[in-house]
Design an enzyme around this catalytic site. Structure first.
Site, mmCIF file in Angstrom:
data_model
loop_
_atom_site.group_PDB
_atom_site.id
_atom_site.type_symbol
_atom_site.label_atom_id
_atom_site.label_comp_id
_atom_site.label_asym_id
_atom_site.label_seq_id
_atom_site.Cartn_x
_atom_site.Cartn_y
_atom_site.Cartn_z
ATOM 1 N N ASP A 109 0.834 -1.208 0.000
ATOM 2 C CA ASP A 109 0.000 0.000 0.000
ATOM 3 C C ASP A 109 0.869 1.260 0.000
ATOM 4 O O ASP A 109 1.959 1.263 0.577
ATOM 5 C CB ASP A 109 -0.905 -0.021 1.245
ATOM 6 N N ASN A 160 -10.460 -3.335 -6.516
ATOM 7 C CA ASN A 160 -9.664 -2.330 -7.243
ATOM 8 C C ASN A 160 -10.256 -1.975 -8.616
ATOM 9 O O ASN A 160 -9.874 -0.966 -9.215
ATOM 10 C CB ASN A 160 -8.210 -2.782 -7.407
HETATM 11 C C1 FPP Z 1 -2.058 -0.041 -3.275
HETATM 12 O O1 FPP Z 1 -1.576 1.278 -3.221
HETATM 13 C C2 FPP Z 1 -1.491 -0.706 -4.444
HETATM 14 C C3 FPP Z 1 -2.208 -1.282 -5.455
HETATM 15 C C4 FPP Z 1 -3.677 -1.314 -5.465
HETATM 16 C C5 FPP Z 1 -1.547 -1.869 -6.638
HETATM 17 C C6 FPP Z 1 -0.268 -2.618 -6.363
HETATM 18 C C7 FPP Z 1 0.414 -2.783 -7.652
HETATM 19 C C8 FPP Z 1 1.754 -2.747 -7.858
HETATM 20 C C9 FPP Z 1 2.754 -2.666 -6.777
HETATM 21 C C10 FPP Z 1 2.292 -2.770 -9.252
HETATM 22 C C11 FPP Z 1 2.041 -4.016 -10.042
HETATM 23 C C12 FPP Z 1 2.492 -5.223 -9.401
HETATM 24 C C13 FPP Z 1 3.240 -6.204 -9.928
HETATM 25 C C14 FPP Z 1 3.238 -7.488 -9.183
HETATM 26 C C15 FPP Z 1 4.070 -6.094 -11.152
HETATM 27 P P1 FPP Z 1 -2.576 2.496 -3.448
HETATM 28 O O2 FPP Z 1 -2.586 2.822 -4.890
HETATM 29 O O3 FPP Z 1 -3.925 2.161 -2.886
HETATM 30 O O4 FPP Z 1 -1.869 3.622 -2.640
HETATM 31 P P2 FPP Z 1 -2.574 4.850 -1.887
HETATM 32 O O5 FPP Z 1 -3.315 4.281 -0.708
HETATM 33 O O6 FPP Z 1 -1.415 5.678 -1.492
HETATM 34 O O7 FPP Z 1 -3.478 5.523 -2.881
#
Ligand code: FPP
Length: 239
Positions: free
Chosen positions: A26, A74
């Site tokens: 996250d 998501n």
């Molecule tokens: C949560 O952070 C993260 C996600 C929903 C996506 C995770 C994806 C990756 C790390 C990239 C792709 C992965 C691979 C395995 C190649 P958020 O976007 O909710 O962060 P925030 O809370 O700060 O908005």
């Protein structure tokens, strides 16, 4: 200060039987916002960190890693962001040949994924069977949905009563032990529908760092924290 702190991370992993670590990655969006970058840039940085962290976990002997790459919820994000995450995943899968020691598993419901992408996921899974380290990438994953599909799979076998073992056999993670340690970065204190059944006795570690900022030193700290904990599994200390 715990008594294990002078030992190497690899020694602590072994001694504390830390077999499986699961990450909620996250903070990508906030990492990008803080740098006046689009959220997509945060996911790109997050994907780079993911590769480094998984390699490091393998290097200190953690046999199983699971990462939460995309949840069933998501899809509610703007299409441009969903597309960007899917592109990163697709790119990662196409380039994953570089990882020679990792057995890949994609856990989650593949039904809504593009046919092309599903074919690549399946190929990578088949081509990497029997390797020493296991990486589960949770993709279109939700813990409640996983439990429901496992119950339905038991019903489809004709069962009218099920045991915990029956259900476990039909989870997406049937090939690995339950997570010992669940880590969430990004300063949030919740589990967001992640590995609900499997984490019944997991230890938790919450980090204030945004996922793209995570480093191997942070993993060492998590390992030290884990090694200093007493797991009782609902029982009492042996002493
Ligand atoms: C949560 O952070 C993260 C996600 C929903 C996506 C995770 C994806 C990756 C790390 C990239 C792709 C992965 C691979 C395995 C190649 P958020 O976007 O909710 O962060 P925030 O809370 O700060 O908005």
């Amino acid at each position: 200060m715990n008594t294990f702190s002078q030992e190497s991370p690899a020694a602590l992993v072994e001694k504390s039987a830390l077999r499986h670590i699961a990450f909620i990655m996250d903070g990508n969006g906030r990492w990008a916002n803080a740098r006046m970058l689009p959220r997509e840039a945060g996911h790109k940085a997050g994907a780079d960190t993911f590769k480094k962290i998984v390699r490091y976990c393998c290097s200190i002997g953690i046999r199983y890693c699971t990462v939460y790459a995309f949840s069933t919820e998501n899809w509610n994000r703007p299409k441009a962001e969903v597309d960007a995450i899917m592109r990163l995943l697709d790119k990662f899968v196409r380039e994953a040949d570089d990882e020679k020691e990792i057995e890949f598993h994609f856990i989650g419901d593949r039904t809504p994924l593009a046919k092309d992408m599903c074919a690549h996921l399946e190929k990578l899974e088949n081509d990497t069977r029997g390797r020493p380290y296991v990486l589960n990438i949770a993709l279109n994953y939700g813990g409640r949905g996983e439990i429901v599909q496992a119950v339905n799979a038991c019903l489809a076998e004709g069962k009218t009563q099920i045991t915990k073992e029956d259900l476990t056999r039909h989870l997406y993670t049937a090939h690995c032990p339950d997570p010992d340690l669940v880590v969430r970065t990004g300063k949030e204190l919740r589990i967001s529908n992640y590995l609900l059944w499997q984490s019944a006795y997991a230890e938790y570690y919450f980090s204030d760092k945004m996922w793209p900022d995570l480093t191997p030193d942070d993993i060492d700290e998590m390992v030290r924290s884990f090694a200093g904990r007493k797991r009782r599994w609902g029982g009492l200390d042996k002493a």
